[in-house]
Enzyme design. Structure first.
Site, PDB file in Angstrom:
ATOM      1  CG  ASP A 172       1.312  48.471  24.794  1.00  0.00           C
ATOM      2  OD1 ASP A 172       1.721  49.022  23.679  1.00  0.00           O
ATOM      3  OD2 ASP A 172       1.596  47.400  25.131  1.00  0.00           O
ATOM      4  CE1 TYR A 267       5.022  49.090  15.887  1.00  0.00           C
ATOM      5  CE2 TYR A 267       5.026  50.317  17.897  1.00  0.00           C
ATOM      6  CZ  TYR A 267       4.880  49.181  17.247  1.00  0.00           C
ATOM      7  OH  TYR A 267       4.518  47.979  17.861  1.00  0.00           O
TER       8      TYR A 267
HETATM    9  P1  NAD Z   1      -3.060  36.528  20.531  1.00  0.00           P
HETATM   10  O1  NAD Z   1      -3.339  35.876  19.071  1.00  0.00           O
HETATM   11  O2  NAD Z   1      -2.330  35.610  21.307  1.00  0.00           O
HETATM   12  O3  NAD Z   1      -4.575  36.419  21.150  1.00  0.00           O
HETATM   13  C1  NAD Z   1      -5.882  36.845  20.522  1.00  0.00           C
HETATM   14  C2  NAD Z   1      -6.841  36.165  20.742  1.00  0.00           C
HETATM   15  O4  NAD Z   1      -7.855  36.883  19.985  1.00  0.00           O
HETATM   16  C3  NAD Z   1      -6.678  34.700  20.273  1.00  0.00           C
HETATM   17  O5  NAD Z   1      -6.861  33.933  21.324  1.00  0.00           O
HETATM   18  C4  NAD Z   1      -7.793  34.872  19.316  1.00  0.00           C
HETATM   19  O6  NAD Z   1      -8.418  33.406  18.903  1.00  0.00           O
HETATM   20  C5  NAD Z   1      -9.009  35.729  19.602  1.00  0.00           C
HETATM   21  N1  NAD Z   1      -9.508  36.115  18.690  1.00  0.00           N
HETATM   22  C6  NAD Z   1      -9.253  36.398  17.200  1.00  0.00           C
HETATM   23  N2  NAD Z   1     -10.458  36.679  16.546  1.00  0.00           N
HETATM   24  C7  NAD Z   1     -11.589  37.072  17.423  1.00  0.00           C
HETATM   25  C8  NAD Z   1     -12.712  37.560  17.228  1.00  0.00           C
HETATM   26  N3  NAD Z   1     -13.291  37.747  16.296  1.00  0.00           N
HETATM   27  N4  NAD Z   1     -13.425  37.181  18.434  1.00  0.00           N
HETATM   28  C9  NAD Z   1     -12.785  36.782  19.696  1.00  0.00           C
HETATM   29  N5  NAD Z   1     -11.811  36.541  19.853  1.00  0.00           N
HETATM   30  C10 NAD Z   1     -10.943  36.822  18.803  1.00  0.00           C
HETATM   31  O7  NAD Z   1      -2.437  37.759  20.323  1.00  0.00           O
HETATM   32  P2  NAD Z   1      -1.708  38.480  21.089  1.00  0.00           P
HETATM   33  O8  NAD Z   1      -0.011  38.809  20.793  1.00  0.00           O
HETATM   34  O9  NAD Z   1      -1.828  38.375  22.576  1.00  0.00           O
HETATM   35  O10 NAD Z   1      -2.106  40.180  20.835  1.00  0.00           O
HETATM   36  C11 NAD Z   1      -3.553  40.275  21.120  1.00  0.00           C
HETATM   37  C12 NAD Z   1      -3.939  41.734  20.493  1.00  0.00           C
HETATM   38  O11 NAD Z   1      -3.389  42.724  21.316  1.00  0.00           O
HETATM   39  C13 NAD Z   1      -3.400  41.962  19.256  1.00  0.00           C
HETATM   40  O12 NAD Z   1      -4.356  42.547  18.627  1.00  0.00           O
HETATM   41  C14 NAD Z   1      -2.020  42.952  19.365  1.00  0.00           C
HETATM   42  O13 NAD Z   1      -1.615  43.499  18.489  1.00  0.00           O
HETATM   43  C15 NAD Z   1      -2.729  43.594  20.410  1.00  0.00           C
HETATM   44  N6  NAD Z   1      -1.844  44.445  21.409  1.00  0.00           N
HETATM   45  C16 NAD Z   1      -1.885  45.751  21.545  1.00  0.00           C
HETATM   46  C17 NAD Z   1      -1.271  46.470  22.163  1.00  0.00           C
HETATM   47  C18 NAD Z   1      -1.325  48.179  22.124  1.00  0.00           C
HETATM   48  O14 NAD Z   1      -0.571  48.927  22.188  1.00  0.00           O
HETATM   49  N7  NAD Z   1      -2.431  48.660  21.433  1.00  0.00           N
HETATM   50  C19 NAD Z   1      -0.304  46.082  22.770  1.00  0.00           C
HETATM   51  C20 NAD Z   1       0.038  44.626  22.893  1.00  0.00           C
HETATM   52  C21 NAD Z   1      -0.975  44.008  22.116  1.00  0.00           C
HETATM   53  C1  G6P Z   2       3.838  47.477  21.310  1.00  0.00           C
HETATM   54  C2  G6P Z   2       2.666  48.263  20.407  1.00  0.00           C
HETATM   55  C3  G6P Z   2       1.564  47.190  20.271  1.00  0.00           C
HETATM   56  C4  G6P Z   2       2.144  45.987  19.643  1.00  0.00           C
HETATM   57  C5  G6P Z   2       3.235  45.263  20.328  1.00  0.00           C
HETATM   58  C6  G6P Z   2       3.740  44.292  19.460  1.00  0.00           C
HETATM   59  O1  G6P Z   2       3.472  47.200  22.617  1.00  0.00           O
HETATM   60  O2  G6P Z   2       2.076  49.422  21.221  1.00  0.00           O
HETATM   61  O3  G6P Z   2       0.433  47.758  19.651  1.00  0.00           O
HETATM   62  O4  G6P Z   2       0.937  45.089  19.567  1.00  0.00           O
HETATM   63  O5  G6P Z   2       4.181  46.444  20.548  1.00  0.00           O
HETATM   64  O6  G6P Z   2       4.681  43.466  20.386  1.00  0.00           O
HETATM   65  P1  G6P Z   2       4.932  41.865  19.871  1.00  0.00           P
HETATM   66  O7  G6P Z   2       5.892  41.748  21.152  1.00  0.00           O
HETATM   67  O8  G6P Z   2       3.976  41.047  19.520  1.00  0.00           O
HETATM   68  O9  G6P Z   2       5.900  41.911  18.614  1.00  0.00           O
HETATM   69 MN    MN Z   3       0.205  50.079  20.055  1.00  0.00          MN
END
Ligand code: NAD
Ligand code: G6P
Ligand code: MN
Length: 444
Positions: A172, A267
């Site tokens: 994102d 980044y």
């Molecule tokens: P969070 O820790 O609040 O939530 C993650 C959830 O995943 C937890 O409830 C955890 O119990 C669960 N989990 C962990 N291992 C698991 C497994 N093997 N099977 C099922 N569930 C499992 O984290 P968050 O800050 O809400 O972020 C969630 C994810 O989204 C992270 O990987 C974060 O980096 C990602 N993210 C990516 C983007 C992007 O641009 N790609 C943007 C925002 C967040």
């Molecule tokens: C951006 C990136 C994500 C990352 C997030 C971290 O959205 O694209 O990949 O997980 O920032 O945000 P946070 O608020 O968890 O530091």
């Molecule tokens: Mn990302």
């Protein structure tokens, strides 16, 4: 003809992003109708809080949708069309260690970059592959839209281990930055721009930006970047608003100055200004602490309040505005919209002078049969050099995971532009192995 309705499983049901995504899905039911939402997590307790609150919200706002939550894979993945995957293996406790261990040795600590990103990658690969396998076992026609991090390493792992799977890896960050660039140009949405972009995930550059009439927007955007980075643009998202993010958007000015021909992903600051990042970090209080004290407390507090009150009336949750790209992507597959997205996909010549087997982030056209890549041509020496080093870090990490190789993981850390020497790489690695013993494969 009535429109088909879709069943969606949110993997990582206990994520802090789950309520915002659930609300966003409800807001877009006119174009992406939903018949069922399932939450799946492997932490029943954490998911319970989010799921109970969402159950109340859904009952009050969309009672026609079937809702459930579970830790049982068969229940979670049977009879579904899409998996939205955002798991964090090891949760914030491990993110905190990913960030703090390198800082002990004067190396930056970051969720997806440098040693922290490598450590997180070593935890995520198994978790994402497991969910992909469940999906294929119980709903072989379903698609996974994955944004679990670190997306670059996860994408390389799925390319190596599940090359034929129906998974789209997406990030994102470019969405928010494109919204900011649209704002700089007086446009109301990033959808009024067409972009050229190349790189790896969290490691890329825009090299062309046009409006819908084909006018070049780069000169205007460059003026803003030169003056204030991304900082003087507004975007109507509720993510990336904390003080530390504001600094990142400002720092993009210095990142831009290194190559004023392209617009950098934020980044890149971790690779081009690692000394600055270390100097401005507090080794006792990192981003993981900010997130635990901020977003996590807010989301879980609000969920508990909804459950206590027995109603979502007056709750502070908002639909996650910038997560609408997830619905756009699901619609592209479901309705064959042929819309453009930046996806993380096997290069295979799309970036002409770069490793064919690399997972690159480039524009793609998405429809019901998946994606088609849009060639970006040859890239300049500066970007090519940086990307070759970084893609090798990512590939060595995945090889280390597959082979259980200490040597390859040490090489991965040594090769990271954020790490000054093989000696420091080894010190960090040995601490990370100790911290990750419940999550990593055993390394020999
Ligand atoms: P969070 O820790 O609040 O939530 C993650 C959830 O995943 C937890 O409830 C955890 O119990 C669960 N989990 C962990 N291992 C698991 C497994 N093997 N099977 C099922 N569930 C499992 O984290 P968050 O800050 O809400 O972020 C969630 C994810 O989204 C992270 O990987 C974060 O980096 C990602 N993210 C990516 C983007 C992007 O641009 N790609 C943007 C925002 C967040
Ligand atoms: C951006 C990136 C994500 C990352 C997030 C971290 O959205 O694209 O990949 O997980 O920032 O945000 P946070 O608020 O968890 O530091
Ligand atoms: Mn990302």
């Amino acid at each position: 003809m009535t429109k088909k309705k879709y069943a969606v499983t949110v993997a990582g049901g206990g994520s802090t992003f789950t309520p915002g995504i659930a609300l966003m899905l409800l807001e877009h039911m006119d174009r992406f109708p939903i018949r069922k939402i399932m939450f799946y997590d492997n932490d029943a307790e954490r998911q319970e809080v989010v799921a109970q609150a969402c159950r109340i919200y859904l009952k009050e706002h969309a009672p026609e949708i079937e809702f459930g939550y579970t830790t049982d894979p068969e229940t979670a993945f049977t009879d579904i069309d899409f998996v939205l995957a955002h798991i964090r293996v090891g949760k914030y406790a491990m993110r905190e260690l990913d960030e703090k261990i390198p800082l002990k040795y004067g190396v930056l600590g970051q969720e997806t970059c440098g040693p922290g990103g490598i450590a997180y990658g070593m935890r995520s690969i198994g978790g994402v592959i497991e969910i992909l396998d469940y999906m294929e076992q119980y709903s072989p026609n379903a698609w996974m839209l994955n944004y679990s991090n670190p997306a670059a390493i996860v994408a390389e792992a799925t390319r190596r281990l599940r090359p034929d799977s129906k998974i789209l890896n997406i990030c994102d960050m470019p969405i928010d930055l494109e919204e900011k660039m649209a704002d700089m140009c007086g446009l109301s949405s990033r959808k009024e721009m067409q972009v050229g972009y190349y790189g790896l995930n969290h490691f890329g550059w825009w090299h062309k930006i046009y409006d819908n009439n084909g006018n070049d927007l780069m000169p205007q955007i460059k003026e803003h970047m030169k003056a204030n980075g991304f900082a003087d643009a507004l975007s109507d998202t509720n993510q990336h608003v904390d003080e530390s993010w504001v600094h990142t958007f400002q720092k993009a000015r210095d990142v831009y100055a290194v190559d004023p021909e392209t617009i950098p992903n934020t980044y890149l600051k971790y690779y081009l200004f690692p000394d600055y990042v270390v100097e401005t970090s507090d080794p006792e209080y990192t981003r993981a602490n900010e997130v635990m004290d901020g977003r996590e407390k807010f989301v879980f507090g609000e969920c508990r309040r909804i459950v206590e009150n027995g109603t979502s009336k007056g709750c502070a949750f908002e639909a996650d505005a910038h997560a609408t790209y997830i619905v756009d992507l699901a619609c592209a597959i479901a309705e064959n919209t042929q819309e453009r997205f930046l996806l993380i996909v096997p290069n295979e010549g799309a970036v002409e002078n770069f490793d064919r087997t690399a997972m690159v982030e480039i524009p793609c056209i998405v429809g019901c049969n998946g994606y088609e890549k849009i060639c970006q041509g040859a890239i300049p020496q500066f970007q090519k050099g940086l990307m070759e080093q970084q893609v090798s870090v990512e590939k060595l990490t995945v090889e280390a995971w597959i082979e259980g190789s200490y040597q390859k993981l040490w090489q991965a850390l040594t090769l990271s532009k954020t790490v000054p020497s093989a000696r420091i790489a080894k010190l960090i690695l040995d601490d990370l192995i100790e911290a990750n013993k419940d999550f990593w494969p055993e390394l020999k």
